[in-house]
Scaffold this active site. Structure first.
Site, PDB file in Angstrom:
ATOM      1  N   GLY A 180       0.818  -1.214   0.000  1.00  0.00           N
ATOM      2  CA  GLY A 180       0.000   0.000   0.000  1.00  0.00           C
ATOM      3  C   GLY A 180       0.839   1.245   0.000  1.00  0.00           C
ATOM      4  CG  ASN A 181      -0.441   4.615  -1.605  1.00  0.00           C
ATOM      5  OD1 ASN A 181      -1.109   5.500  -1.102  1.00  0.00           O
ATOM      6  ND2 ASN A 181      -0.903   3.842  -2.587  1.00  0.00           N
ATOM      7  NE  ARG A 182       4.962   6.462   4.858  1.00  0.00           N
ATOM      8  CZ  ARG A 182       4.936   5.858   6.045  1.00  0.00           C
ATOM      9  NH1 ARG A 182       3.891   6.032   6.837  1.00  0.00           N
ATOM     10  NH2 ARG A 182       5.933   5.098   6.422  1.00  0.00           N
TER      11      ARG A 182
END
Ligand code: C5P
Length: 225
Positions: free
Chosen positions: A29-31
């Site tokens: 995932g990412n932020r």
């Protein structure tokens, strides 16, 4: 009261960050918090638009008046965006879409075994949704993307705009504790014809309104700078 310059328009906004599953409990995932995309949805409702918000893994309350479509992965986001774009006047891709996904999603939780090295993770490319939306856009509709850059922000943004074939790109400088999860943002909006509009630091709603100013101007057929 805000201008109703988007009245009668259907706008599609993507927000959040995709999650690409490795197994039933893990993902890449990412932020991305989704805050800038939600601000775009909220301000578009205030300006009179019908809004479809495609939300990927955010923890934010649904903006009043927007239709929210929840998605998880890049492929789900792609399907939702292509469908919603069918009658859209503008699409703004604020979501952070994973460039790659694990080639296989294990049916069961990946186990660690004593003394054994982990299996490498093979990644495959996700489709570039923004480029696909731009290539298949309705005549007269506006397709916008975001680009987070750490260096040579404008030159990299310009190259990305050309590569994706979209009308405008909202370019953020990242790496200064700004943007991810922050309440404020600042950007430069670059347009395909060459225009550059600096959007000064402000709340994400303020930045969103400046983006809609430019989208609204393009939809009204006014000449691009
Ligand atoms: O190529 P890059 O990820 O920097 O481009 C960012 C822009 O492209 C964002 O608007 C993002 O939503 C969009 N994007 C996309 N599909 C991908 C990767 C990014 O639509 N696979």
């Amino acid at each position: 009261a805000p201008a109703a310059d988007l009245a009668g328009r259907h706008v599609v906004v993507t927000a959040g960050g995709t999650r690409e599953p490795l197994d039933p409990v893990r993902f890449l995932g990412n932020r991305s918090s989704g805050k800038q995309g939600y601000a775009l949805a909220r301000t578009a409702v205030a300006r009179g638009a019908r809004v479809t918000l495609i939300a990927a893994n955010t923890a934010l309350p649904a903006p009043a008046g927007a239709e929210v479509v929840e998605v998880g992965t890049a492929l789900e986001l792609r399907a939702a965006a292509l469908e919603a774009a069918g009658d859209a006047d503008a699409v703004v891709m604020a979501a952070a879409v994973a460039d790659f996904r694990p080639a296989v999603r294990a049916d069961r939780k990946i186990k660690k075994r004593d003394g054994e090295d982990p299996e490498p993770v093979t990644l495959v490319r996700n489709p570039d949704i923004l480029a696909e939306l731009a290539a298949n856009r309705r005549r007269g509709s506006v397709v916008a993307g975001f680009a987070a850059e750490t260096d040579d922000v404008l030159a990299n943004g310009r190259a990305k705009l050309a590569r994706k074939g979209c009308d405008l790109l909202v370019v953020n400088r990242v790496g200064e504790a700004l943007v991810f999860g922050a309440e404020e943002n600042e950007a430069v909006v670059i347009e395909a014809e060459g225009g550059e509009t600096a959007v000064p630091r402000g709340t994400k709603d303020e930045v969103a309104d400046r983006i809609w100013d430019i989208v609204g101007r393009r939809l009204a057929g006014a000449p691009a700078p």
